[in-house]
Design a protein around this motif. Structure first.
Motif, PDB file in Angstrom:
ATOM      1  N   LYS A 176       0.839  -1.209   0.000  1.00 42.09           N
ATOM      2  CA  LYS A 176       0.000   0.000   0.000  1.00 42.09           C
ATOM      3  C   LYS A 176       0.871   1.256   0.000  1.00 42.09           C
ATOM      4  CE  LYS A 176      -3.941   1.912   2.484  1.00 42.09           C
ATOM      5  NZ  LYS A 176      -4.857   1.734   3.610  1.00 42.09           N
ATOM      6  N   ASP A 177       1.915   1.246   0.816  1.00 33.35           N
ATOM      7  CA  ASP A 177       2.839   2.374   0.876  1.00 33.35           C
ATOM      8  C   ASP A 177       3.563   2.561  -0.453  1.00 33.35           C
ATOM      9  OD1 ASP A 177       4.431   4.457   2.192  1.00 33.35           O
ATOM     10  OD2 ASP A 177       6.066   2.993   2.105  1.00 33.35           O
ATOM     11  N   LEU A 178       4.042   1.464  -1.036  1.00 35.07           N
ATOM     12  CA  LEU A 178       4.757   1.541  -2.317  1.00 35.07           C
ATOM     13  C   LEU A 178       3.844   2.044  -3.438  1.00 35.07           C
ATOM     14  CD1 LEU A 178       6.836  -1.756  -2.129  1.00 35.07           C
ATOM     15  CD2 LEU A 178       7.712   0.593  -1.995  1.00 35.07           C
ATOM     16  N   LYS A 179       2.598   1.562  -3.475  1.00 30.37           N
ATOM     17  CA  LYS A 179       1.657   2.004  -4.516  1.00 30.37           C
ATOM     18  C   LYS A 179       1.446   3.510  -4.461  1.00 30.37           C
ATOM     19  CE  LYS A 179      -1.599  -0.986  -3.491  1.00 30.37           C
ATOM     20  NZ  LYS A 179      -2.840  -1.773  -3.511  1.00 30.37           N
ATOM     21  N   GLU A 187      14.866  -0.797 -13.383  1.00 27.49           N
ATOM     22  CA  GLU A 187      13.430  -0.550 -13.288  1.00 27.49           C
ATOM     23  C   GLU A 187      12.888  -1.307 -12.073  1.00 27.49           C
ATOM     24  OE1 GLU A 187      10.022  -0.566 -16.571  1.00 27.49           O
ATOM     25  OE2 GLU A 187      10.653  -2.592 -16.026  1.00 27.49           O
ATOM     26  N   VAL A 188      12.061  -0.618 -11.291  1.00 28.36           N
ATOM     27  CA  VAL A 188      11.460  -1.241 -10.109  1.00 28.36           C
ATOM     28  C   VAL A 188       9.950  -1.127 -10.260  1.00 28.36           C
ATOM     29  CG1 VAL A 188      11.250  -1.216  -7.598  1.00 28.36           C
ATOM     30  CG2 VAL A 188      13.436  -0.616  -8.678  1.00 28.36           C
ATOM     31  N   ILE A 189       9.281  -2.283 -10.225  1.00 25.59           N
ATOM     32  CA  ILE A 189       7.827  -2.299 -10.385  1.00 25.59           C
ATOM     33  C   ILE A 189       7.199  -3.113  -9.266  1.00 25.59           C
ATOM     34  CG2 ILE A 189       7.881  -2.008 -12.886  1.00 25.59           C
ATOM     35  CD1 ILE A 189       7.280  -5.045 -13.055  1.00 25.59           C
ATOM     36  N   LEU A 190       5.919  -2.851  -9.037  1.00 23.60           N
ATOM     37  CA  LEU A 190       5.109  -3.644  -8.121  1.00 23.60           C
ATOM     38  C   LEU A 190       3.891  -4.105  -8.909  1.00 23.60           C
ATOM     39  CD1 LEU A 190       4.372  -4.598  -5.197  1.00 23.60           C
ATOM     40  CD2 LEU A 190       3.095  -2.452  -5.004  1.00 23.60           C
ATOM     41  N   VAL A 234      -3.478 -13.868 -16.517  1.00 27.86           N
ATOM     42  CA  VAL A 234      -3.477 -13.128 -15.260  1.00 27.86           C
ATOM     43  C   VAL A 234      -3.890 -11.694 -15.566  1.00 27.86           C
ATOM     44  CG1 VAL A 234      -1.699 -14.530 -14.131  1.00 27.86           C
ATOM     45  CG2 VAL A 234      -1.025 -12.498 -15.405  1.00 27.86           C
ATOM     46  N   MET A 235      -4.445 -11.046 -14.556  1.00 28.49           N
ATOM     47  CA  MET A 235      -4.766  -9.622 -14.631  1.00 28.49           C
ATOM     48  C   MET A 235      -4.056  -8.953 -13.464  1.00 28.49           C
ATOM     49  SD  MET A 235      -8.831  -9.638 -15.550  1.00 28.49           S
ATOM     50  CE  MET A 235      -9.266 -10.510 -14.070  1.00 28.49           C
ATOM     51  N   LYS A 236      -3.483  -7.796 -13.746  1.00 23.83           N
ATOM     52  CA  LYS A 236      -2.757  -7.118 -12.681  1.00 23.83           C
ATOM     53  C   LYS A 236      -2.689  -5.625 -12.961  1.00 23.83           C
ATOM     54  CE  LYS A 236       1.520  -8.579 -14.966  1.00 23.83           C
ATOM     55  NZ  LYS A 236       2.708  -9.439 -14.820  1.00 23.83           N
ATOM     56  N   ILE A 237      -2.400  -4.890 -11.917  1.00 25.79           N
ATOM     57  CA  ILE A 237      -2.057  -3.479 -12.068  1.00 25.79           C
ATOM     58  C   ILE A 237      -0.565  -3.390 -11.798  1.00 25.79           C
ATOM     59  CG2 ILE A 237      -2.314  -1.138 -11.189  1.00 25.79           C
ATOM     60  CD1 ILE A 237      -5.199  -1.746 -10.633  1.00 25.79           C
ATOM     61  N   ARG A 238       0.143  -2.776 -12.714  1.00 27.96           N
ATOM     62  CA  ARG A 238       1.595  -2.617 -12.574  1.00 27.96           C
ATOM     63  C   ARG A 238       1.880  -1.185 -12.151  1.00 27.96           C
ATOM     64  NH1 ARG A 238       5.306  -5.421 -16.671  1.00 27.96           N
ATOM     65  NH2 ARG A 238       4.900  -7.017 -15.106  1.00 27.96           N
ATOM     66  N   TYR A 239       2.539  -1.049 -11.017  1.00 27.51           N
ATOM     67  CA  TYR A 239       2.953   0.248 -10.483  1.00 27.51           C
ATOM     68  C   TYR A 239       4.450   0.414 -10.749  1.00 27.51           C
ATOM     69  CZ  TYR A 239      -1.451  -0.036  -7.952  1.00 27.51           C
ATOM     70  OH  TYR A 239      -2.777  -0.150  -7.627  1.00 27.51           O
ATOM     71  N   PHE A 240       4.819   1.503 -11.369  1.00 24.42           N
ATOM     72  CA  PHE A 240       6.223   1.791 -11.670  1.00 24.42           C
ATOM     73  C   PHE A 240       6.769   2.673 -10.550  1.00 24.42           C
ATOM     74  CE2 PHE A 240       4.302   0.570 -15.566  1.00 24.42           C
ATOM     75  CZ  PHE A 240       5.282  -0.114 -16.270  1.00 24.42           C
ATOM     76  N   LEU A 241       7.693   2.109  -9.791  1.00 24.48           N
ATOM     77  CA  LEU A 241       8.266   2.823  -8.649  1.00 24.48           C
ATOM     78  C   LEU A 241       9.541   3.550  -9.042  1.00 24.48           C
ATOM     79  CD1 LEU A 241       7.724  -0.067  -6.107  1.00 24.48           C
ATOM     80  CD2 LEU A 241       6.234   1.900  -6.521  1.00 24.48           C
ATOM     81  N   GLN A 242      10.235   3.013 -10.027  1.00 18.10           N
ATOM     82  CA  GLN A 242      11.464   3.621 -10.540  1.00 18.10           C
ATOM     83  C   GLN A 242      11.594   3.210 -11.997  1.00 18.10           C
ATOM     84  OE1 GLN A 242      15.080   3.526  -8.100  1.00 18.10           O
ATOM     85  NE2 GLN A 242      16.097   2.530  -9.822  1.00 18.10           N
TER      86      GLN A 242
END
Length: 133
Positions: free
Chosen positions: A18-21, A108-111, A95-103
């Motif tokens: 949650k914090d990372l998103k 590249e850092v993703i969640l 699969v279905m997902k939401i990809r959050y780009f953190l860097q």
């Protein structure tokens, strides 16, 4: 495009996720179909929120399975949406997902937040609507 992927995966506790998103610089919705049992070939639909609506990007990726290092070659190509045959994809695992780009810069850092529910259409609709906010 051919490239080498050096992927490392980690499970993240819900509170940390949650914090990372909240710190993501951008995000997109993804539906990804696996075309073989080894999950080395996939078709991915990325859904990006734009000022004027949504942009859809179709990609085919083939990854070479290699034991050990975590570094593996992959070939990726953008597909013309007119060439996508949804009827052929419908029976493949996905699969279905939401990809959050953190860097975005290297590395590249993703969640990835996977959407697992008994009724995936409902969950996808809720998640894609969240992209609008």
């Amino acid at each position: 495009m051919k490239k080498l992927e050096n992927e490392r995966k980690f499970l993240v506790p819900e509170e940390k996720a949650k914090d990372l998103k909240s710190k993501a610089v951008k995000k997109c919705g993804i539906v990804q179909w696996y075309l073989d049992s080894e999950k080395t070939t996939r078709i991915r639909l990325e859904i990006w929120k734009e000022i004027t609506g949504f942009r859809h990007v179709w990609t085919k990726t083939v990854k070479v399975k290699e034991e050990g290092s975590g570094i593996r070659p992959e070939t990726e190509e953008t597909l013309d949406p007119q060439d996508i045959k949804l009827e052929e994809l419908k029976d493949n695992p996905f699969v279905m997902k939401i990809r959050y780009f953190l860097q975005e810069e290297h590395p590249e850092v993703i969640l990835d937040e996977f959407m697992l529910e008994k009724h995936p259409r409902t969950k996808l609709r809720k998640k894609l609507l969240a992209l609008r906010n």
